[in-house]
Design an enzyme around this catalytic site. Sequence first.
Site, mmCIF file in Angstrom:
data_model
loop_
_atom_site.group_PDB
_atom_site.id
_atom_site.type_symbol
_atom_site.label_atom_id
_atom_site.label_comp_id
_atom_site.label_asym_id
_atom_site.label_seq_id
_atom_site.Cartn_x
_atom_site.Cartn_y
_atom_site.Cartn_z
ATOM 1 N N HIS A 220 22.453 54.986 -38.614
ATOM 2 C CA HIS A 220 22.819 53.634 -39.024
ATOM 3 C C HIS A 220 23.284 53.645 -40.478
ATOM 4 C CE1 HIS A 220 20.955 52.330 -35.341
ATOM 5 N NE2 HIS A 220 19.773 52.791 -35.719
ATOM 6 N N ARG A 321 16.847 56.622 -45.498
ATOM 7 C CA ARG A 321 16.567 55.369 -44.786
ATOM 8 C C ARG A 321 15.141 55.295 -44.241
ATOM 9 N NH1 ARG A 321 17.515 52.974 -39.571
ATOM 10 N NH2 ARG A 321 18.121 50.786 -39.782
ATOM 11 N N ASP A 413 -31.478 40.814 -45.789
ATOM 12 C CA ASP A 413 -31.907 42.221 -45.874
ATOM 13 C C ASP A 413 -32.762 42.550 -44.654
ATOM 14 O OD1 ASP A 413 -32.633 44.798 -46.660
ATOM 15 O OD2 ASP A 413 -34.341 44.062 -47.818
ATOM 16 N N GLY A 416 -37.074 47.992 -42.411
ATOM 17 C CA GLY A 416 -37.855 48.518 -41.306
ATOM 18 C C GLY A 416 -39.056 47.659 -40.977
ATOM 19 N N THR A 417 -39.595 46.944 -41.987
ATOM 20 C CA THR A 417 -40.791 46.118 -41.779
ATOM 21 C C THR A 417 -40.472 44.632 -41.846
ATOM 22 O OG1 THR A 417 -42.144 47.847 -42.808
ATOM 23 C CG2 THR A 417 -43.136 45.665 -42.587
ATOM 24 N N ARG A 477 -25.847 53.137 -39.845
ATOM 25 C CA ARG A 477 -24.410 53.289 -40.086
ATOM 26 C C ARG A 477 -23.702 52.019 -39.633
ATOM 27 N NH1 ARG A 477 -19.934 56.176 -37.597
ATOM 28 N NH2 ARG A 477 -21.244 56.718 -35.819
ATOM 29 N N ASP A 517 -27.828 49.500 -46.280
ATOM 30 C CA ASP A 517 -28.642 49.192 -47.458
ATOM 31 C C ASP A 517 -28.300 50.071 -48.652
ATOM 32 O OD1 ASP A 517 -29.641 51.447 -46.231
ATOM 33 O OD2 ASP A 517 -31.652 50.652 -45.908
ATOM 34 N N GLU A 566 -24.496 59.218 -47.046
ATOM 35 C CA GLU A 566 -25.782 59.430 -46.359
ATOM 36 C C GLU A 566 -26.548 60.489 -47.157
ATOM 37 O OE1 GLU A 566 -27.276 57.949 -44.027
ATOM 38 O OE2 GLU A 566 -25.748 56.642 -43.188
#
EC number: 3.2.1.183
Length: 722
Positions: A220, A321, A413, A416-417, A477, A517, A566
Amino acid sequence: MEKNGNNRKLRVCVATCNRADYSKLAPIMFGIKTEPEFFELDVVVLGSHLIDDYGNTYRMIEQDDFDINTRLHTIVRGEDEAAMVESVGLALVKLPDVLNRLKPDIMIVHGDRFDALALATSAALMNIRILHIEGGEVSGTIDDSIRHAITKLAHYHVCCTRSAEQHLISMCEDHDRILLAGCPSYDKLLSAKNKDYMSIIRMWLGDDVKSKDYIVALQHPVTTDIKHSIKMFELTLDALISFNKRTLVLFPNIDAGSKEMVRVMRKKGIEHHPNFRAVKHVPFDQFIQLVAHAGCMIGNSSCGVREVGAFGTPVINLGTRQIGRETGENVLHVRDADTQDKILQALHLQFGKQYPCSKIYGDGNAVPRILKFLKSIDLQEPLQKKFCFPPVKENISQDIDHILETLSALAVDLGGTNLRVAIVSMKGEIVKKYTQFNPKTYEERINLILQMCVEAAAEAVKLNCRILGVGISTGGRVNPREGIVLHSTKLIQEWNSVDLRTPLSDTLHLPVWVDNDGNCAALAERKFGQGKGLENFVTLITGTGIGGGIIHQHELIHGSSFCAAELGHLVVSLDGPDCSCGSHGCIEAYASGMALQREAKKLHDEDLLLVEGMSVPKDEAVGALHLIQAAKLGNAKAQSILRTAGTALGLGVVNILHTMNPSLVILSGVLASHYIHIVKDVIRQQALSSVQDVDVVVSDLVDPALLGAASMVLDYTTRRIY
């Protein structure tokens, strides 16, 4: 799924200008047609579709059994720059009547053609929502300017590659209105059947031509350098004549310079040359087979760098192009195609090769994603676009809303607890905090989160706090783009593949951000803590587990699969204790609260934990705090365990210093103050001298997870959303 604000169907207008954009729009049109309960389809045809010299390609739309609502003759002949401008003007004159008659809810436009710019301009000025297909790409010509102009007019964006998505974000487009779907043509391309390809080859190139023994040429004009592009086309034809292979040549786009290129073809007798077949148009399903089985493709068409890579067919890309586009290894660039010999050499290098297939531009599932995206469009949302501008210096002028209300975020937040929700002000002040035990099941947990957030939002009104959004910090994750918890820690049960964004956003009618976290701790330091203003730093959070976050060039690093930082699972010993991740010898297996609790229980079971001045009630579980207390009271074994834990953490920090070379390392969490001196000793003993002067400090933030969750909301608002 329906969010269009009422029970009627979504009226979609698809406007197509030429053979190339129809190949991308047709799969979407077919998809819309298969769901008549959701959509009404109107088709507008304009541009070169209606010109005989370019094959009257509107007929293939009719052959696909689409009803064409409107045909607009918008091309002013002349094929020069002025004709392109006049064509845009003619389209702008004609389109308002069409759009007033059709009254679409949304118009779909594609790509970077001047016709598409006229469509987008008309729709934008008439307050019609625009969905732009294939925005964000870079080619290197005037097409870039047109494409990006359409992006600024469009309300919604469908892009093909991750890079294109990032370009749209960097152009300050609303993240929530960008869909990374892949190229719609790949849906057809990757499912194409090969059984009849020889009949297609014979139809277009002759009975004596074999697979992989012919060339497809598609070139073109470059409208910003017409003279050079015509000369390059002439050299290309000379090289193809010299190469002496059967070649299918397609006529160029109807751009400024195309008439001169056709003259070059006729001057060289290409239409009557025994080795050439010159055609105005090839149906896309047949074109797919022709390029899939070609010995080579040559020219400067986007098809060469986009679709052809899916077959591994060699491509010679001439000139500039397409120079900015992403390509597979099958593409050989000849940027300065200024001699016949150079082009001929490229033909000798590429012809007949077979490269690995690449799927940079799609996986064959674009259309289902686009249809789902269309269904999610809420017609009750304000039409006015929002732009996400980057952070700017804070304005010293005042806003009455800032005086009368406290701009705030809801921060969540998930530990775990405990499950905690807080109202956090723009200055990082925790105005109000709620705490509950974290339930063990998904259903109980999500219901409790919603209940606590609704309660906090109601309280915020009483406290004169305007809630701007919700930020969530959780273990595991996380995909922050989608707001989904991919894999949780073992401490939070039934928390894998959980969409947190949708239920909260639907309930609270607020934007929602989610991250893990460790990342939230880093974000908290960046906005409110010791990382404020620093370009590069690392945060390590010590608690029940060990996490972290990395700030590089002021931005949080998530990684390709959201697994960056991690840091608790850095391995510091080949034969260390088992870790909850399934490996062994990780920092977390030595230095986390769980690890210290494990060692405390061992000592307690052997009657080696308690020393004078200590006691553990029978109804109280032995934990990390008992181990720390014993160490402070002189328990040598407890001191040794803490020293080993701190050493493991210190070795991890040394690895971070050697890998990232940050300017600061921040230890956060309840165990940070117990480890800081040991970590510094390990750095002095183990680190390279060039990184030993890096500061390692204890965070002075009380609630980094909550503050980090809030910062996701508060940082976004400082980007000045309009």
